[in-house]
Each structure stands twice: as structure tokens, then as C-alpha cells.
Design a protein around this motif. Structure first.
Motif, short mmCIF file in Angstrom:
data_model
loop_
_atom_site.label_atom_id
_atom_site.label_comp_id
_atom_site.label_asym_id
_atom_site.label_seq_id
_atom_site.Cartn_x
_atom_site.Cartn_y
_atom_site.Cartn_z
N ARG A 9 0.84 -1.19 0.00
CA ARG A 9 0.00 0.00 0.00
C ARG A 9 0.88 1.24 0.00
N ALA A 10 0.65 2.11 -0.96
CA ALA A 10 1.43 3.34 -1.04
C ALA A 10 1.11 4.21 0.17
N PRO A 11 2.11 4.89 0.70
CA PRO A 11 1.84 5.78 1.84
C PRO A 11 0.86 6.87 1.44
N GLU A 12 -0.02 7.18 2.34
CA GLU A 12 -1.03 8.18 2.04
C GLU A 12 -0.42 9.57 2.09
N ALA A 13 -0.59 10.31 1.00
CA ALA A 13 -0.04 11.66 0.93
C ALA A 13 -0.85 12.59 1.81
N PRO A 14 -0.21 13.56 2.45
CA PRO A 14 -0.97 14.51 3.27
C PRO A 14 -1.91 15.33 2.40
N ARG A 15 -3.07 15.63 2.95
CA ARG A 15 -4.08 16.38 2.20
C ARG A 15 -4.65 17.49 3.09
N LEU A 16 -5.11 18.53 2.43
CA LEU A 16 -5.77 19.60 3.16
C LEU A 16 -7.15 19.15 3.60
N PRO A 17 -7.62 19.61 4.75
CA PRO A 17 -8.99 19.26 5.17
C PRO A 17 -10.02 19.84 4.21
N ALA A 18 -11.17 19.20 4.17
CA ALA A 18 -12.21 19.62 3.24
C ALA A 18 -12.67 21.05 3.52
N ASP A 19 -12.61 21.49 4.76
CA ASP A 19 -13.07 22.83 5.12
C ASP A 19 -11.92 23.83 5.21
N PHE A 20 -10.79 23.52 4.55
CA PHE A 20 -9.64 24.41 4.63
C PHE A 20 -9.96 25.78 4.04
N ALA A 21 -9.54 26.82 4.73
CA ALA A 21 -9.70 28.19 4.26
C ALA A 21 -8.37 28.91 4.48
N PRO A 22 -7.75 29.44 3.43
CA PRO A 22 -6.45 30.09 3.59
C PRO A 22 -6.54 31.36 4.41
N PHE A 25 10.19 36.22 -16.75
CA PHE A 25 10.55 35.14 -15.84
C PHE A 25 11.44 35.64 -14.71
N GLY A 26 11.57 34.80 -13.68
CA GLY A 26 12.50 35.06 -12.59
C GLY A 26 11.95 35.90 -11.47
N GLN A 27 10.65 36.24 -11.50
CA GLN A 27 10.08 37.04 -10.42
C GLN A 27 9.73 36.16 -9.23
N ARG A 28 9.98 36.67 -8.02
CA ARG A 28 9.77 35.92 -6.79
C ARG A 28 8.54 36.42 -6.04
N VAL A 29 7.94 35.51 -5.30
CA VAL A 29 6.89 35.85 -4.34
C VAL A 29 7.38 35.34 -2.99
N ASP A 30 7.65 36.25 -2.07
CA ASP A 30 8.21 35.88 -0.78
C ASP A 30 7.19 35.09 0.05
N ALA A 31 7.67 34.10 0.80
CA ALA A 31 6.79 33.30 1.65
C ALA A 31 7.23 33.29 3.11
N THR A 32 8.26 34.06 3.45
CA THR A 32 8.76 34.03 4.82
C THR A 32 7.81 34.72 5.80
N HIS A 33 6.90 35.56 5.31
CA HIS A 33 5.98 36.28 6.19
C HIS A 33 4.79 35.43 6.61
N LEU A 34 4.63 34.25 6.02
CA LEU A 34 3.47 33.40 6.33
C LEU A 34 3.64 32.74 7.70
N ASP A 35 2.52 32.52 8.37
CA ASP A 35 2.58 31.79 9.64
C ASP A 35 2.85 30.31 9.38
N ARG A 64 2.53 28.08 5.88
CA ARG A 64 3.71 27.54 5.23
C ARG A 64 3.60 26.03 5.06
N GLU A 65 2.93 25.37 6.00
CA GLU A 65 2.71 23.93 5.85
C GLU A 65 1.65 23.63 4.79
N ALA A 66 0.67 24.52 4.65
CA ALA A 66 -0.39 24.31 3.67
C ALA A 66 0.07 24.62 2.25
N LEU A 67 1.07 25.50 2.10
CA LEU A 67 1.47 25.95 0.77
C LEU A 67 1.88 24.81 -0.16
#
Length: 296
Positions: A50-63, A87-97, A101-104
Motif C-alpha cells: 500500500r502506497a503511503p497516504e499523501a498529506p491532504r488539506l482538510p475539506a473545510d480548509f480556508a487560507p 521570468f525570474g520574479q519571486r513571491v516571498d513566503a517568509t511572512h506566512l505563519d 507555510r505547511e499548507a502551501l
């Protein structure tokens, strides 16, 4: 009741397994190993039932609001890449809680390419999203960002920082057949490489006679940089930068991780790990589906 005949005669049970080729020469890879033989059964590995179950967002997830803005900024960046080839433009993610960051990565999914690179004392882990050309980069210094482009800029900067060709070659070595000639050709093409050239120069070792001394000579002279990209688009492929600028080891592997095509490429980052310009329009459409699911 009469005994049923054996479906498989007992005397045939010890026959050689037809799925294991006898006398097959082990595959070799110049930049992986020297193809030392091992137990043939080890190549098959131990299958998981059995393949390991990949983590998934909850059905009621709201960003969270900050994550929502980050995703919207990423969509705008992806739109500019699709429409203007910017090309080459960045979107910073360090400001996220922490939760965002785990949901991204769960929102972005995991694509065909991943890798690592070291630059200026920082180690970077790189993962392509399920949208081709969207990259999630983590630095050991705590940096984290999303980037849209054929390949992350940190890869190009690290590749440009490598030592230039030509590199010095030994006069001769015992047991070497083709290694010095290959290195002379690599030196010539790497020293003369120009970004205006359309295609990389490819040297294929798969059908070329290469002694163990040849393989060791290439490793000793070219070396391995801390820049590796793995691609699973059309079979498994590993792209490894040598320590010489514009020189890449590119190896294609089968399902048992044996090398089936072993090459050196001279030029820009090999196409096996690069998003094509036409991919970004499709990636923008796929990202719209994600945004409609979680932001509407």
C-alpha cells in the motif's frame, strides 16, 4: 474423491526464474558508480502493498489572509510569465505563519522536478509545483519563496559561479582509452560556449568504450558540484553539474535505478529539468482551478 493433478509439476519448481536475466552485464554510469554487480533480487526491491497516504488539506480548509494574498501574487506573476514571457520574479513566503507555510506545498502539489544547490554558503532545496515552471525554494538561511520561470535563478547563478574551461588535463594515464579525447572535446566546447547557440552539445557514453580508468579520469578532472536536479517527466533523469562551467552530467535511469543513457551536455541547464516557454499558459489555467477551489 480422486486427487487433483498438480497445476505446476513439482520437478519444475526449481527452474531458473525467467524474469532474472542470466549473465546480463550490469549497467554502468560514469557519474553514479562503476556498475559493481550485486544480488539480482536486490534490483527488484521489496514492493509495498500500500502506497503511503499523501498529506491532504482538510475539506473545510480556508487560507489565511496572508496566504490568500501570496497565492494571488503568484497568479499575477504566472500571468506575466504566460503573457509576456517575464521570468525570474519571486513571491516571498517568509511572512506566512507556520500553518500557512505547511499548507502551501499541499496547495501547489509536487511536480516532476526537484533538486538541491549550494550558493554563497546557503543550501537550497527546490521543488517544482504541479504547475510546470512554478518553483518552491527553501534556503538553509530561513529564506523561502515561490518563483516562476524555466528554472530558478539560484540554479543559473550557481552554474555561472563554477570554474571556466579550459581545465588542465594530464598528458597520459595508464589504462585510459578515450577519456583524454573526451575531455579535450569538452574543454573546446565549454570554453567556446555562447548563449546564442540553440542546442547543447551532447556526448553519449552509453555506446562508447569507456574503461574504469576513463570513468575515474572524468570524475577526477570534471568533479561534481553541489547542484543536482531530478526529473521524472519522461522516465527518471538526473542532471548533475560538474565543477566546470557549462558542463553537465545527464543520466537517464530505468525503474530499477540502473543507468540506461549516460551523457555529458555542454551548454545551458539541460532541457530535461527546464520548463518550456509554452508550459506557462497551461500552468496559469491549472492554477486558476486551484484558486477557484480554495479562494472562491
Amino acid at each position: 474423491m480422486t486427487d487433483k493433478p498438480e497445476l505446476i509439476p513439482l520437478q519444475d519448481l526449481d527452474r531458473t526464474n525467467p524474469m532474472i536475466w542470466q549473465g546480463e552485464e550490469p549497467a554502468q554510469g560514469v557519474f553514479l558508480d562503476t556498475g559493481a554487480p550485486g544480488d539480482a533480487l536486490d534490483l527488484l526491491g521489496t514492493p509495498s502493498l500500500r502506497a503511503p497516504e499523501a498529506p491532504r488539506l482538510p475539506a473545510d480548509f480556508a487560507p489565511a489572509p496572508a496566504l490568500r494574498r501570496t497565492l494571488q501574487d503568484l497568479r499575477a506573476t504566472l500571468g506575466r510569465a504566460a503573457d509576456e514571457q517575464l521570468f525570474g520574479q519571486r513571491v516571498d513566503a517568509t511572512h506566512l505563519d507556520q500553518a500557512s507555510r505547511e499548507a502551501l506545498p499541499l496547495l501547489l502539489g509536487s511536480g516532476e522536478v526537484n533538486g538541491r544547490v549550494a550558493l554563497d554558503g546557503v543550501n537550497y532545496e527546490i521543488t517544482e509545483a504541479v504547475m510546470t515552471g512554478v518553483w518552491h525554494v527553501h534556503g538553509s538561511d530561513g529564506s523561502e519563496w515561490l518563483e516562476v520561470g524555466p528554472v530558478p535563478d539560484v540554479i543559473k547563478r550557481a552554474a555561472a559561479s563554477l570554474r571556466p574551461a579550459p581545465v588542465p588535463l594530464p598528458d597520459s594515464m595508464p589504462g585510459v582509452m578515450n577519456g583524454l579525447a573526451v575531455l579535450a572535446e569538452v574543454n573546446e566546447h565549454a570554453a567556446g560556449w555562447d548563449d546564442s547557440l540553440e542546442h547543447n552539445r551532447v556526448l553519449n557514453f552509453t555506446l562508447m568504450p569507456m574503461s574504469p580508468q576513463d570513468q575515474q579520469l572524468l570524475l577526477d578532472v570534471l568533479g561534481r558540484a553541489d547542484l543536482v536536479l531530478n526529473s521524472g517527466g519522461f522516465g527518471k533523469c538526473q542532471v548533475m553539474a560538474t565543477t566546470v562551467r557549462h558542463v553537465w552530467a545527464v543520466q537517464y535511469l530505468n525503474a530499477m535505478d540502473n543507468t540506461i543513457l549516460d551523457t555529458l551536455e555542454v551548454g545551458r541547464v539541460p532541457d530535461a529539468a527546464v520548463a518550456a516557454p509554452e508550459d506557462f499558459e497551461d500552468s496559469a489555467r491549472r492554477f486558476d482551478v486551484i484558486l477557484e477551489t480554495y479562494l472562491s
